[in-house]
Design a protein around this motif. Sequence first.
Motif, PDB file in Angstrom:
ATOM      1  N   GLN A 220       0.833  -1.202   0.000  1.00 49.23           N
ATOM      2  CA  GLN A 220       0.000   0.000   0.000  1.00 49.23           C
ATOM      3  C   GLN A 220       0.876   1.263   0.000  1.00 49.23           C
ATOM      4  N   PRO A 221       0.447   2.309  -0.726  1.00 49.05           N
ATOM      5  CA  PRO A 221       1.152   3.588  -0.632  1.00 49.05           C
ATOM      6  C   PRO A 221       1.252   4.031   0.823  1.00 49.05           C
ATOM      7  N   THR A 222       2.443   4.482   1.231  1.00 50.78           N
ATOM      8  CA  THR A 222       2.698   4.787   2.634  1.00 50.78           C
ATOM      9  C   THR A 222       3.355   6.157   2.778  1.00 50.78           C
ATOM     10  N   LEU A 223       2.829   6.940   3.705  1.00 47.22           N
ATOM     11  CA  LEU A 223       3.438   8.206   4.085  1.00 47.22           C
ATOM     12  C   LEU A 223       4.053   8.036   5.463  1.00 47.22           C
ATOM     13  N   ILE A 224       5.337   8.372   5.592  1.00 54.72           N
ATOM     14  CA  ILE A 224       6.033   8.310   6.875  1.00 54.72           C
ATOM     15  C   ILE A 224       6.295   9.739   7.335  1.00 54.72           C
ATOM     16  N   ALA A 225       5.850  10.070   8.536  1.00 59.92           N
ATOM     17  CA  ALA A 225       6.081  11.391   9.122  1.00 59.92           C
ATOM     18  C   ALA A 225       6.928  11.221  10.376  1.00 59.92           C
ATOM     19  N   GLN A 226       7.938  12.070  10.521  1.00 57.50           N
ATOM     20  CA  GLN A 226       8.870  11.894  11.632  1.00 57.50           C
ATOM     21  C   GLN A 226       9.467  13.238  12.029  1.00 57.50           C
ATOM     22  N   GLY A 227       9.918  13.308  13.270  1.00 58.42           N
ATOM     23  CA  GLY A 227      10.628  14.473  13.754  1.00 58.42           C
ATOM     24  C   GLY A 227      12.117  14.351  13.489  1.00 58.42           C
ATOM     25  N   SER A 228      12.792  15.487  13.504  1.00 58.96           N
ATOM     26  CA  SER A 228      14.223  15.497  13.196  1.00 58.96           C
ATOM     27  C   SER A 228      15.062  14.826  14.277  1.00 58.96           C
ATOM     28  N   ASP A 229      14.529  14.722  15.501  1.00 57.11           N
ATOM     29  CA  ASP A 229      15.299  14.160  16.614  1.00 57.11           C
ATOM     30  C   ASP A 229      14.378  13.373  17.534  1.00 57.11           C
ATOM     31  N   ASP A 230      13.899  12.233  17.048  1.00 56.90           N
ATOM     32  CA  ASP A 230      13.004  11.382  17.837  1.00 56.90           C
ATOM     33  C   ASP A 230      13.820  10.641  18.887  1.00 56.90           C
ATOM     34  N   MET A 231      13.524  10.901  20.159  1.00 57.27           N
ATOM     35  CA  MET A 231      14.274  10.278  21.256  1.00 57.27           C
ATOM     36  C   MET A 231      13.653   8.961  21.705  1.00 57.27           C
ATOM     37  N   ILE A 232      12.481   8.616  21.190  1.00 60.59           N
ATOM     38  CA  ILE A 232      11.808   7.367  21.559  1.00 60.59           C
ATOM     39  C   ILE A 232      12.132   6.275  20.542  1.00 60.59           C
ATOM     40  N   ILE A 233      11.818   6.508  19.278  1.00 59.49           N
ATOM     41  CA  ILE A 233      12.188   5.605  18.187  1.00 59.49           C
ATOM     42  C   ILE A 233      13.073   6.418  17.250  1.00 59.49           C
ATOM     43  N   PRO A 234      14.379   6.189  17.295  1.00 57.39           N
ATOM     44  CA  PRO A 234      15.317   7.064  16.577  1.00 57.39           C
ATOM     45  C   PRO A 234      14.902   7.336  15.136  1.00 57.39           C
ATOM     46  N   THR A 235      15.074   8.585  14.738  1.00 57.10           N
ATOM     47  CA  THR A 235      14.641   9.068  13.427  1.00 57.10           C
ATOM     48  C   THR A 235      15.179   8.214  12.285  1.00 57.10           C
ATOM     49  N   ALA A 236      16.367   7.675  12.445  1.00 55.03           N
ATOM     50  CA  ALA A 236      16.981   6.878  11.376  1.00 55.03           C
ATOM     51  C   ALA A 236      16.120   5.701  10.964  1.00 55.03           C
ATOM     52  N   HIS A 237      15.303   5.179  11.884  1.00 58.26           N
ATOM     53  CA  HIS A 237      14.459   4.032  11.547  1.00 58.26           C
ATOM     54  C   HIS A 237      13.387   4.397  10.526  1.00 58.26           C
ATOM     55  N   SER A 238      12.979   5.659  10.514  1.00 59.43           N
ATOM     56  CA  SER A 238      11.996   6.078   9.510  1.00 59.43           C
ATOM     57  C   SER A 238      12.603   6.076   8.116  1.00 59.43           C
ATOM     58  N   THR A 247       6.457   1.488  -1.723  1.00 57.23           N
ATOM     59  CA  THR A 247       5.858   2.736  -2.226  1.00 57.23           C
ATOM     60  C   THR A 247       5.721   3.758  -1.108  1.00 57.23           C
ATOM     61  N   ALA A 248       6.830   4.079  -0.445  1.00 59.76           N
ATOM     62  CA  ALA A 248       6.791   4.977   0.710  1.00 59.76           C
ATOM     63  C   ALA A 248       7.480   6.301   0.426  1.00 59.76           C
ATOM     64  N   GLN A 249       6.950   7.341   1.047  1.00 55.86           N
ATOM     65  CA  GLN A 249       7.596   8.652   1.038  1.00 55.86           C
ATOM     66  C   GLN A 249       7.764   9.104   2.473  1.00 55.86           C
ATOM     67  N   LEU A 250       8.779   9.939   2.722  1.00 57.56           N
ATOM     68  CA  LEU A 250       9.143  10.346   4.079  1.00 57.56           C
ATOM     69  C   LEU A 250       9.182  11.862   4.191  1.00 57.56           C
ATOM     70  N   ILE A 251       8.550  12.375   5.255  1.00 56.80           N
ATOM     71  CA  ILE A 251       8.636  13.791   5.602  1.00 56.80           C
ATOM     72  C   ILE A 251       9.253  13.894   6.990  1.00 56.80           C
ATOM     73  N   VAL A 252      10.321  14.686   7.124  1.00 54.24           N
ATOM     74  CA  VAL A 252      10.956  14.929   8.422  1.00 54.24           C
ATOM     75  C   VAL A 252      10.739  16.396   8.781  1.00 54.24           C
ATOM     76  N   TYR A 253      10.087  16.636   9.929  1.00 57.46           N
ATOM     77  CA  TYR A 253       9.781  17.994  10.362  1.00 57.46           C
ATOM     78  C   TYR A 253      10.919  18.553  11.223  1.00 57.46           C
ATOM     79  N   PRO A 254      11.238  19.846  11.077  1.00 56.76           N
ATOM     80  CA  PRO A 254      12.388  20.418  11.786  1.00 56.76           C
ATOM     81  C   PRO A 254      12.135  20.619  13.281  1.00 56.76           C
ATOM     82  N   ASP A 255      13.247  20.619  14.050  1.00 60.75           N
ATOM     83  CA  ASP A 255      13.206  20.960  15.480  1.00 60.75           C
ATOM     84  C   ASP A 255      12.084  20.217  16.201  1.00 60.75           C
ATOM     85  N   SER A 256      11.952  18.919  15.919  1.00 61.52           N
ATOM     86  CA  SER A 256      10.828  18.170  16.484  1.00 61.52           C
ATOM     87  C   SER A 256      11.261  16.762  16.845  1.00 61.52           C
ATOM     88  N   ALA A 257      10.391  16.081  17.573  1.00 59.74           N
ATOM     89  CA  ALA A 257      10.727  14.766  18.115  1.00 59.74           C
ATOM     90  C   ALA A 257       9.633  13.754  17.789  1.00 59.74           C
TER      91      ALA A 257
END
Length: 278
Positions: A220-238, A247-257
Amino acid sequence: MTMHTHETAPTQFVEAGGIRFAYRRFGKTGGVPLVFNQHYTGTMDHWDPAVTDGLAKDRDVILFNNAGVSSSSGETPSSFQEMGANAIAFIHALGLEQVDVLGISIGGFVAQEIALQGGDLVRKVILVGTGHRGNDMTASRSAEIFATSYDPPEHLWLAVHFKPTATSQRAGLAFLERKLRRHDRDPDVTQQTIAAQGEAIGKWITPDENALAYLKSIKQPTLIAQGSDDMIIPTAHSLTLQQNLPTAQLIVYPDSAHGSIYQYPQLFVAHASLFLDA
């Protein structure tokens, strides 16, 4: 006809497989409903109304408590595969033939399982602040954050979802104000749920050299949204998710977790709506 919102939607119940699932449904009817899957120890009251009401302007929004969680009956299972199966049973009990699914944190693990097990039942997937099976959690600060005492207790979610920067913390305080429903609040989760979710997390993150193989089956088409510095599930995993989902796309939001979508609710609603409507 009364148009309900996040704050006014009544808690309803539907039974499937011996479980009485609690849910709230509101928004614009007629399209593909969007089913929300909650984070660790969360209930329907932990969602941000700026996100849920924002999305409900153009679509049917369904919040629910999975088996054993808060106002739903039964016991919480100790694997995300079982939680995914229970979520599918809930969706079928509502008589729905196709849905979109959104999951945050461990709700993202459940959303992946719904997509895997549900096949054509699931049209599109949104994953927020989450990761894949077998992910290396050595960089996570979740154990430290959840073991700390907070005064008031609600400020736990400032530490979980937001960075310690002034801008992120201001956004976090605004989030806490928004999500306090005035009436009909869910009870807190039980120790059984906390223990079962913890056990499920342990199974999910167990190292496995073939851990990523399952992602190729999520078509399925997938949208991944993540913060720039996730302290719970590290951002790199996104990023790993994006690279391994077909079929995934990723958005990383600034100054966020971890709770990036709560820091940028209007922007996320715009991005999610663009994705779901495409």
